[in-house]
Design an enzyme around this catalytic site. Structure first.
Site, PDB file in Angstrom:
ATOM      1  N   CYS A 118       0.828  -1.109   0.150  1.00 21.17           N
ATOM      2  CA  CYS A 118       0.079   0.106   0.067  1.00 21.17           C
ATOM      3  C   CYS A 118       0.856   1.172   0.040  1.00 21.17           C
ATOM      4  O   CYS A 118       1.641   1.311  -1.085  1.00 21.17           O
ATOM      5  CB  CYS A 118      -0.965  -0.139   1.240  1.00 21.17           C
ATOM      6  SG  CYS A 118      -2.467   1.241   0.913  1.00 21.17           S
ATOM      7  N   HIS A 152      -3.845  -4.615   0.002  1.00 19.10           N
ATOM      8  CA  HIS A 152      -3.605  -5.417   1.168  1.00 19.10           C
ATOM      9  C   HIS A 152      -3.608  -6.891   1.083  1.00 19.10           C
ATOM     10  O   HIS A 152      -4.676  -7.343   1.194  1.00 19.10           O
ATOM     11  CB  HIS A 152      -4.353  -4.615   2.254  1.00 19.10           C
ATOM     12  CG  HIS A 152      -4.052  -3.243   2.364  1.00 19.10           C
ATOM     13  ND1 HIS A 152      -3.360  -2.909   3.574  1.00 19.10           N
ATOM     14  CD2 HIS A 152      -4.738  -2.111   2.057  1.00 19.10           C
ATOM     15  CE1 HIS A 152      -3.278  -1.619   3.617  1.00 19.10           C
ATOM     16  NE2 HIS A 152      -3.967  -1.034   2.718  1.00 19.10           N
ATOM     17  N   GLU A 169      -2.542  -8.747   3.289  1.00 21.00           N
ATOM     18  CA  GLU A 169      -3.102  -9.096   4.806  1.00 21.00           C
ATOM     19  C   GLU A 169      -4.825  -8.969   4.812  1.00 21.00           C
ATOM     20  O   GLU A 169      -5.178  -9.558   5.935  1.00 21.00           O
ATOM     21  CB  GLU A 169      -2.377  -8.452   5.933  1.00 21.00           C
ATOM     22  CG  GLU A 169      -2.970  -6.914   6.065  1.00 21.00           C
ATOM     23  CD  GLU A 169      -2.331  -5.940   5.090  1.00 21.00           C
ATOM     24  OE1 GLU A 169      -2.462  -4.732   5.463  1.00 21.00           O
ATOM     25  OE2 GLU A 169      -1.530  -6.436   3.996  1.00 21.00           O
TER      26      GLU A 169
END
Length: 203
Positions: free
Chosen positions: A80, A185, A187
């Site tokens: 990001c 992202h 995650e």
């Protein structure tokens, strides 16, 4: 193998650590230069404003550590805002220097995406450059990942390894040799994101 996640005050570290733990990776969260140099791979996360993040990196001397380790061919992944910091400049509220590890700049997506909502928040399919980069060796064309951003990489055609359509084809990932960055992202992207982190660990 040890993966160092850079702690400089602007990252979503808990979710990222949890994702690496889920795939069995040995990670350390650190802002210590020596620990970053000892790691086998480095992840540069980031959320928030480019200028603030760049200032915090430089205040701790971590910018030079990251540049030095990247120049030693150590795998480095920006996520990001961390991806944006890999580029040369950002035009977010002014003009600010990045790490310059990948040619290109960062610009607002509003003029590119028509009447689409800003920030771009949500799931979008990945469209790969050819040949597919090893970071996506476990990922299929069209797999969806989660984005939250108002700015994106531009002027970096030679380094783009994935795009996403959001009113325009926006840069989703870039790479130059051992330095890689993803605008989304991993995650927050479920199993698709974990597979991307697995691929990074395997590089």
């Amino acid at each position: 193998m040890k993966i160092a996640i850079v702690d400089y005050g602007v990252g979503n570290l808990f979710s990222l650590c949890s994702s690496f733990r889920a795939i069995g990776a040995d990670t350390v969260v650190t802002g210590d230069a020596a620990a970053l140099r000892c790691a086998d791979k480095i992840v540069l996360p980031g959320v928030g404003a480019f200028a603030d993040a760049a200032k915090k990196l430089r205040a701790g001397g971590l910018d030079q550590v990251l540049i030095g380790e990247a120049n030693r061919d150590k795998p480095l992944l920006g996520i990001c805002l961390g991806m944006q910091l890999l580029l040369q400049k950002s035009f977010e509220y002014g003009e600010h220097d990045g790490l310059g590890l990948i040619s290109g700049n960062v610009a607002g997506i509003a003029p590119m995406v028509g009447d689409r909502k800003i920030p771009h928040i949500g799931w979008n399919a990945l469209l790969f450059s050819t040949p597919k980069h090893p970071l996506f060796q476990n990922t299929k064309e069209g797999d969806c990942v989660y984005f939250v951003h108002s700015y994106a990489a531009v002027d970096c055609e030679q380094s783009i390894i994935a795009r996403a359509e959001y009113g325009a084809l926006l840069t989703a990932a870039v790479a130059r040799d051992n330095v890689m960055g993803v605008q989304f992202h991993p995650e927050k992207s479920g199993e698709v994101g974990l597979n991307i982190l697995r691929a990074f660990c395997a590089l």
